[in-house]
Design a protein around this motif. Structure first.
Motif, PDB file in Angstrom:
ATOM      1  N   GLU A 211     123.769  68.713 -34.219  1.00 24.74           N
ATOM      2  CA  GLU A 211     125.086  69.211 -34.631  1.00 24.74           C
ATOM      3  C   GLU A 211     125.365  70.557 -33.979  1.00 24.74           C
ATOM      4  N   ARG A 212     126.621  70.836 -33.668  1.00 22.32           N
ATOM      5  CA  ARG A 212     127.008  72.144 -33.135  1.00 22.32           C
ATOM      6  C   ARG A 212     126.697  73.199 -34.189  1.00 22.32           C
ATOM      7  N   SER A 213     126.141  74.324 -33.759  1.00 28.69           N
ATOM      8  CA  SER A 213     125.777  75.377 -34.703  1.00 28.69           C
ATOM      9  C   SER A 213     127.002  76.205 -35.074  1.00 28.69           C
ATOM     10  N   PRO A 214     126.946  76.923 -36.203  1.00 28.87           N
ATOM     11  CA  PRO A 214     128.049  77.808 -36.584  1.00 28.87           C
ATOM     12  C   PRO A 214     128.340  78.876 -35.528  1.00 28.87           C
ATOM     13  N   SER A 215     127.312  79.245 -34.759  1.00 30.48           N
ATOM     14  CA  SER A 215     127.503  80.266 -33.715  1.00 30.48           C
ATOM     15  C   SER A 215     128.080  79.669 -32.429  1.00 30.48           C
ATOM     16  N   GLY A 216     128.251  78.340 -32.396  1.00 32.83           N
ATOM     17  CA  GLY A 216     128.850  77.703 -31.230  1.00 32.83           C
ATOM     18  C   GLY A 216     127.877  77.083 -30.258  1.00 32.83           C
ATOM     19  N   ARG A 217     126.579  77.080 -30.597  1.00 29.53           N
ATOM     20  CA  ARG A 217     125.603  76.417 -29.717  1.00 29.53           C
ATOM     21  C   ARG A 217     125.962  74.938 -29.657  1.00 29.53           C
ATOM     22  N   PRO A 218     126.064  74.377 -28.458  1.00 32.46           N
ATOM     23  CA  PRO A 218     126.513  72.987 -28.340  1.00 32.46           C
ATOM     24  C   PRO A 218     125.506  71.994 -28.894  1.00 32.46           C
ATOM     25  N   SER A 219     126.016  70.858 -29.296  1.00 32.41           N
ATOM     26  CA  SER A 219     125.176  69.764 -29.784  1.00 32.41           C
ATOM     27  C   SER A 219     124.873  68.804 -28.636  1.00 32.41           C
ATOM     28  N   THR A 220     124.001  67.863 -28.896  1.00 32.09           N
ATOM     29  CA  THR A 220     123.713  66.836 -27.895  1.00 32.09           C
ATOM     30  C   THR A 220     124.978  66.053 -27.564  1.00 32.09           C
ATOM     31  N   ALA A 221     125.796  65.777 -28.565  1.00 32.74           N
ATOM     32  CA  ALA A 221     127.047  65.040 -28.325  1.00 32.74           C
ATOM     33  C   ALA A 221     128.015  65.861 -27.479  1.00 32.74           C
ATOM     34  N   ASP A 222     128.102  67.168 -27.726  1.00 31.13           N
ATOM     35  CA  ASP A 222     128.951  68.038 -26.902  1.00 31.13           C
ATOM     36  C   ASP A 222     128.534  67.944 -25.432  1.00 31.13           C
ATOM     37  N   PHE A 223     127.230  68.055 -25.199  1.00 31.25           N
ATOM     38  CA  PHE A 223     126.731  67.997 -23.828  1.00 31.25           C
ATOM     39  C   PHE A 223     127.018  66.630 -23.201  1.00 31.25           C
ATOM     40  N   ALA A 224     126.738  65.573 -23.928  1.00 32.51           N
ATOM     41  CA  ALA A 224     126.947  64.222 -23.388  1.00 32.51           C
ATOM     42  C   ALA A 224     128.415  63.980 -23.050  1.00 32.51           C
ATOM     43  N   LEU A 225     129.294  64.430 -23.890  1.00 29.47           N
ATOM     44  CA  LEU A 225     130.724  64.198 -23.680  1.00 29.47           C
ATOM     45  C   LEU A 225     131.298  65.058 -22.558  1.00 29.47           C
ATOM     46  N   HIS A 226     130.943  66.331 -22.524  1.00 28.15           N
ATOM     47  CA  HIS A 226     131.587  67.258 -21.604  1.00 28.15           C
ATOM     48  C   HIS A 226     130.824  67.489 -20.299  1.00 28.15           C
ATOM     49  N   ASP A 227     129.514  67.524 -20.352  1.00 32.96           N
ATOM     50  CA  ASP A 227     128.737  67.824 -19.149  1.00 32.96           C
ATOM     51  C   ASP A 227     128.194  66.573 -18.468  1.00 32.96           C
ATOM     52  N   LEU A 228     127.656  65.664 -19.246  1.00 32.81           N
ATOM     53  CA  LEU A 228     126.998  64.503 -18.651  1.00 32.81           C
ATOM     54  C   LEU A 228     127.978  63.624 -17.880  1.00 32.81           C
ATOM     55  N   THR A 229     129.175  63.474 -18.366  1.00 33.66           N
ATOM     56  CA  THR A 229     130.150  62.635 -17.655  1.00 33.66           C
ATOM     57  C   THR A 229     130.463  63.218 -16.276  1.00 33.66           C
ATOM     58  N   ALA A 230     130.582  64.534 -16.177  1.00 30.66           N
ATOM     59  CA  ALA A 230     130.830  65.178 -14.877  1.00 30.66           C
ATOM     60  C   ALA A 230     129.621  65.024 -13.959  1.00 30.66           C
ATOM     61  N   VAL A 231     128.428  65.142 -14.515  1.00 34.12           N
ATOM     62  CA  VAL A 231     127.201  64.983 -13.726  1.00 34.12           C
ATOM     63  C   VAL A 231     127.114  63.569 -13.162  1.00 34.12           C
ATOM     64  N   ILE A 232     127.405  62.584 -13.976  1.00 35.31           N
ATOM     65  CA  ILE A 232     127.359  61.192 -13.519  1.00 35.31           C
ATOM     66  C   ILE A 232     128.345  60.977 -12.371  1.00 35.31           C
ATOM     67  N   ASP A 233     129.540  61.504 -12.499  1.00 34.06           N
ATOM     68  CA  ASP A 233     130.518  61.377 -11.415  1.00 34.06           C
ATOM     69  C   ASP A 233     130.020  62.038 -10.131  1.00 34.06           C
ATOM     70  N   THR A 234     129.445  63.212 -10.248  1.00 38.86           N
ATOM     71  CA  THR A 234     128.916  63.909  -9.069  1.00 38.86           C
ATOM     72  C   THR A 234     127.815  63.105  -8.411  1.00 38.86           C
ATOM     73  N   LEU A 235     126.892  62.586  -9.198  1.00 38.43           N
ATOM     74  CA  LEU A 235     125.800  61.796  -8.636  1.00 38.43           C
ATOM     75  C   LEU A 235     126.309  60.510  -7.996  1.00 38.43           C
ATOM     76  N   ALA A 236     127.267  59.873  -8.628  1.00 36.44           N
ATOM     77  CA  ALA A 236     127.805  58.617  -8.103  1.00 36.44           C
ATOM     78  C   ALA A 236     128.515  58.814  -6.772  1.00 36.44           C
ATOM     79  N   GLU A 237     129.149  59.947  -6.597  1.00 33.99           N
ATOM     80  CA  GLU A 237     129.982  60.171  -5.416  1.00 33.99           C
ATOM     81  C   GLU A 237     129.353  61.081  -4.358  1.00 33.99           C
ATOM     82  N   GLU A 238     128.425  61.960  -4.759  1.00 32.75           N
ATOM     83  CA  GLU A 238     127.905  62.963  -3.823  1.00 32.75           C
ATOM     84  C   GLU A 238     126.390  63.141  -3.914  1.00 32.75           C
TER      85      GLU A 238
END
Length: 98
Positions: A23-50
């Protein structure tokens, strides 16, 4: 240029669970879901194309690494392997949360 298939292995998610809370922390530390939704999708696109131009070989292994800025973390290192059929396997990661 052909877009590559990218698969994310279970070991990657095990490592993600070690690095970030469920879960995202009260201080704003991202959760696993935050990372998967916002960062992992961009990483997958980069790997697929470049894949060749954006990853670097890890010496003495069959692993390559993509180091990039994240949306929910400062930087992320994504470790990948290429299968014989040219599919990219995402196997692990390291994060910098500064």
């Amino acid at each position: 240029m052909t877009r590559r298939q990218v698969v994310v292995l279970a070991e990657f998610f095990d490592r993600l669970d070690e690095l970030l809370p469920a879960e995202r922390s009260p201080s704003g530390r991202p959760s696993t879901a935050d990372f998967a939704l916002h960062d992992l999708t961009a990483v997958i696109d980069t790997l697929a194309e470049e894949y060749e131009s954006r990853t670097m070989a890890v010496p003495d292994t069959d692993v390559r690494v993509l180091v990039t800025a994240g949306m929910t973390v400062s930087f992320v290192a994504i470790y990948v392997r290429e299968r014989d059929d040219r599919t990219i396997e995402v196997i692990s990661l390291d994060l910098d949360e500064r």
